[in-house]
Design a protein around this motif. Structure first.
Motif, PDB file in Angstrom:
ATOM      1  N   LEU A 105     -40.146  13.284   7.324  1.00  0.00           N
ATOM      2  CA  LEU A 105     -40.493  13.946   6.073  1.00  0.00           C
ATOM      3  C   LEU A 105     -39.391  13.856   5.031  1.00  0.00           C
ATOM      4  N   ASP A 106     -38.251  13.218   5.378  1.00  0.00           N
ATOM      5  CA  ASP A 106     -37.202  13.005   4.385  1.00  0.00           C
ATOM      6  C   ASP A 106     -37.612  11.916   3.401  1.00  0.00           C
ATOM      7  N   ASP A 107     -38.584  11.115   3.761  1.00  0.00           N
ATOM      8  CA  ASP A 107     -39.066  10.059   2.896  1.00  0.00           C
ATOM      9  C   ASP A 107     -40.005  10.667   1.861  1.00  0.00           C
ATOM     10  N   PHE A 108     -39.654  10.571   0.576  1.00  0.00           N
ATOM     11  CA  PHE A 108     -40.453  11.233  -0.459  1.00  0.00           C
ATOM     12  C   PHE A 108     -41.854  10.649  -0.564  1.00  0.00           C
ATOM     13  N   LEU A 109     -42.010   9.365  -0.233  1.00  0.00           N
ATOM     14  CA  LEU A 109     -43.339   8.767  -0.273  1.00  0.00           C
ATOM     15  C   LEU A 109     -44.244   9.323   0.829  1.00  0.00           C
ATOM     16  N   VAL A 110     -43.668   9.581   1.984  1.00  0.00           N
ATOM     17  CA  VAL A 110     -44.442  10.168   3.083  1.00  0.00           C
ATOM     18  C   VAL A 110     -44.880  11.581   2.704  1.00  0.00           C
ATOM     19  N   ARG A 111     -43.943  12.358   2.114  1.00  0.00           N
ATOM     20  CA  ARG A 111     -44.301  13.708   1.680  1.00  0.00           C
ATOM     21  C   ARG A 111     -45.390  13.662   0.611  1.00  0.00           C
ATOM     22  N   ALA A 112     -45.269  12.712  -0.312  1.00  0.00           N
ATOM     23  CA  ALA A 112     -46.271  12.582  -1.365  1.00  0.00           C
ATOM     24  C   ALA A 112     -47.636  12.232  -0.776  1.00  0.00           C
ATOM     25  N   ALA A 113     -47.655  11.315   0.201  1.00  0.00           N
ATOM     26  CA  ALA A 113     -48.913  10.922   0.830  1.00  0.00           C
ATOM     27  C   ALA A 113     -49.553  12.100   1.557  1.00  0.00           C
ATOM     28  N   LEU A 114     -48.744  12.868   2.282  1.00  0.00           N
ATOM     29  CA  LEU A 114     -49.268  14.034   2.997  1.00  0.00           C
ATOM     30  C   LEU A 114     -49.775  15.093   2.022  1.00  0.00           C
ATOM     31  N   ALA A 115     -49.081  15.236   0.890  1.00  0.00           N
ATOM     32  CA  ALA A 115     -49.531  16.193  -0.130  1.00  0.00           C
ATOM     33  C   ALA A 115     -50.873  15.766  -0.712  1.00  0.00           C
ATOM     34  N   MET A 150     -44.842  18.457 -18.507  1.00  0.00           N
ATOM     35  CA  MET A 150     -45.596  17.312 -18.031  1.00  0.00           C
ATOM     36  C   MET A 150     -45.819  17.393 -16.525  1.00  0.00           C
ATOM     37  N   GLY A 151     -44.826  17.927 -15.817  1.00  0.00           N
ATOM     38  CA  GLY A 151     -44.966  18.067 -14.372  1.00  0.00           C
ATOM     39  C   GLY A 151     -46.110  18.984 -13.991  1.00  0.00           C
ATOM     40  N   TYR A 152     -46.308  20.048 -14.785  1.00  0.00           N
ATOM     41  CA  TYR A 152     -47.387  20.986 -14.505  1.00  0.00           C
ATOM     42  C   TYR A 152     -48.714  20.541 -15.114  1.00  0.00           C
ATOM     43  N   LEU A 153     -48.668  19.756 -16.168  1.00  0.00           N
ATOM     44  CA  LEU A 153     -49.902  19.310 -16.810  1.00  0.00           C
ATOM     45  C   LEU A 153     -50.550  18.143 -16.073  1.00  0.00           C
ATOM     46  N   VAL A 154     -49.744  17.168 -15.647  1.00  0.00           N
ATOM     47  CA  VAL A 154     -50.301  15.993 -14.976  1.00  0.00           C
ATOM     48  C   VAL A 154     -49.794  15.822 -13.552  1.00  0.00           C
ATOM     49  N   GLY A 155     -48.991  16.777 -13.065  1.00  0.00           N
ATOM     50  CA  GLY A 155     -48.542  16.749 -11.682  1.00  0.00           C
ATOM     51  C   GLY A 155     -47.280  15.926 -11.471  1.00  0.00           C
ATOM     52  N   ASP A 156     -46.639  16.176 -10.337  1.00  0.00           N
ATOM     53  CA  ASP A 156     -45.428  15.427  -9.972  1.00  0.00           C
ATOM     54  C   ASP A 156     -45.387  15.327  -8.451  1.00  0.00           C
ATOM     55  N   ILE A 157     -46.317  14.560  -7.912  1.00  0.00           N
ATOM     56  CA  ILE A 157     -46.476  14.476  -6.465  1.00  0.00           C
ATOM     57  C   ILE A 157     -45.240  13.891  -5.781  1.00  0.00           C
ATOM     58  N   LEU A 158     -44.499  13.057  -6.492  1.00  0.00           N
ATOM     59  CA  LEU A 158     -43.312  12.433  -5.889  1.00  0.00           C
ATOM     60  C   LEU A 158     -42.176  13.430  -5.701  1.00  0.00           C
ATOM     61  N   ALA A 159     -42.268  14.597  -6.348  1.00  0.00           N
ATOM     62  CA  ALA A 159     -41.231  15.616  -6.217  1.00  0.00           C
ATOM     63  C   ALA A 159     -41.608  16.702  -5.215  1.00  0.00           C
ATOM     64  N   GLY A 208     -54.344   5.439  -2.489  1.00  0.00           N
ATOM     65  CA  GLY A 208     -54.405   4.261  -3.357  1.00  0.00           C
ATOM     66  C   GLY A 208     -53.677   4.484  -4.664  1.00  0.00           C
ATOM     67  N   GLY A 209     -53.857   5.668  -5.250  1.00  0.00           N
ATOM     68  CA  GLY A 209     -53.160   5.987  -6.492  1.00  0.00           C
ATOM     69  C   GLY A 209     -51.658   6.030  -6.314  1.00  0.00           C
ATOM     70  N   LEU A 210     -51.224   6.547  -5.165  1.00  0.00           N
ATOM     71  CA  LEU A 210     -49.789   6.597  -4.874  1.00  0.00           C
ATOM     72  C   LEU A 210     -49.201   5.198  -4.776  1.00  0.00           C
ATOM     73  N   MET A 211     -49.897   4.301  -4.089  1.00  0.00           N
ATOM     74  CA  MET A 211     -49.396   2.927  -3.928  1.00  0.00           C
ATOM     75  C   MET A 211     -49.386   2.172  -5.262  1.00  0.00           C
ATOM     76  N   VAL A 212     -50.464   2.314  -6.032  1.00  0.00           N
ATOM     77  CA  VAL A 212     -50.538   1.627  -7.327  1.00  0.00           C
ATOM     78  C   VAL A 212     -49.468   2.169  -8.274  1.00  0.00           C
ATOM     79  N   SER A 213     -49.287   3.481  -8.263  1.00  0.00           N
ATOM     80  CA  SER A 213     -48.274   4.107  -9.116  1.00  0.00           C
ATOM     81  C   SER A 213     -46.873   3.609  -8.775  1.00  0.00           C
ATOM     82  N   PRO A 271     -47.622   6.972 -14.086  1.00  0.00           N
ATOM     83  CA  PRO A 271     -47.678   8.384 -13.668  1.00  0.00           C
ATOM     84  C   PRO A 271     -48.620   8.535 -12.476  1.00  0.00           C
ATOM     85  N   THR A 272     -48.143   9.200 -11.439  1.00  0.00           N
ATOM     86  CA  THR A 272     -48.893   9.214 -10.179  1.00  0.00           C
ATOM     87  C   THR A 272     -50.186  10.019 -10.259  1.00  0.00           C
TER      88      THR A 272
END
Length: 262
Positions: A2-12, A112-121, A227-232, A238-239
């Motif tokens: 879970l230290d990998d931010f992409l894994v956390r983003a995918a799980l989210a 912007m983080g709250y309006l369109v999200g920030d899944i990578l964070a 798919g959106g995460l990978m394309v982003s 923006p993810t």
């Protein structure tokens, strides 16, 4: 892992897909698209409330989203058209939220983080909240599935069968508020309604039973998130919006399949 931010983003993203899929089906069946929009727009006011009183963001968003959903339920059918009430409250809540944030002294807010999200964070605590909320919504909808479906298809027949449509409306409202609070970190206040509606609408042409539609919507939501995460990540876009774009493409494809069958 879970230290990998992409894994956390995918799980989210998967957690949000689990929450929104069955709930989105009821939103589509009940033609409540604007209802979800109004509730999600109120989320920004919840962010301001949480920051002002030093509360967890999830708690502030949940309180305001639930209050907005209950207010919409109470005002509907009170002499003003539902569309008018939804339009006024949706845009008023968003405007009040933006103004409230501007008054917070010494607080720098990434709107912007709250309006369109920030899944990578998304952090580990965020991930725990997202999945706890998603599983709570899934359990609530599963436990009340038959009653919710009955109240959706025919309120009169539901009453005859001993089901209270207003109670089921409240349960749906509660689940919607939890979903908004869970999803704001991933796709943001402006895109939550889109993620609620598009996977369910995309699943509709592929399904002949309510349960099949809910399962298909869950798969489409998960595919959109991943798919959106990978394309982003590949295109540096923006993810949150990219996730919604992928969902929209899948919707277009399912409509083409439906048109081909006709």
């Amino acid at each position: 892992m879970l230290d990998d931010f992409l894994v956390r983003a995918a799980l989210a993203g998967l957690g949000v897909a689990v929450a929104v899929a069955p709930l989105g089906c009821f939103v589509v069946w009940r033609r409540m698209a604007y209802f979800g929009d109004a509730t999600s727009h109120a989320a920004l006011l919840g962010v301001a409330l949480a920051l002002a009183f030093d509360l967890p963001i999830f708690g502030g968003v949940l309180v305001i989203a639930l209050a907005m959903a209950l207010l919409l339920t109470l005002l509907t059918g009170k002499g003003v058209s539902g569309d008018s009430i939804l339009g006024v409250l949706a845009h008023a809540a968003l405007a009040f939220g933006l103004v409230a944030v501007s008054f917070l002294p010494g607080v720098r807010v990434d709107l912007m983080g709250y309006l369109v999200g920030d899944i990578l964070a998304v952090s580990k605590p965020d991930l725990a909240v997202i999945w706890a909320g998603a599983l709570a919504v899934l359990a609530l909808v599963a436990a009340r599935w038959s009653a919710l479906l009955s109240a959706t298809l025919s309120p009169d027949m539901a009453r005859a069968a001993g089901v209270d449509p207003q109670k089921e409306q409240f349960i749906l409202t509660l689940a919607l508020a939890i979903t908004v609070a869970v999803a704001i970190k991933v796709v943001g206040a402006l895109l939550i309604a889109a993620l609620l509606i598009i996977p369910a609408a995309a699943a509709r042409p592929l399904s002949r039973a309510p349960e099949t539609m809910a399962a298909a919507a869950m798969i489409i939501g998960a595919a959109s998130a991943l798919g959106g995460l990978m394309v982003s990540f590949a295109l540096d876009t923006p993810t949150g919006p990219t996730i919604v774009c992928i969902a929209a493409v899948i919707f277009a494809l399912t409509r083409m399949v439906q048109a081909g069958r006709a």
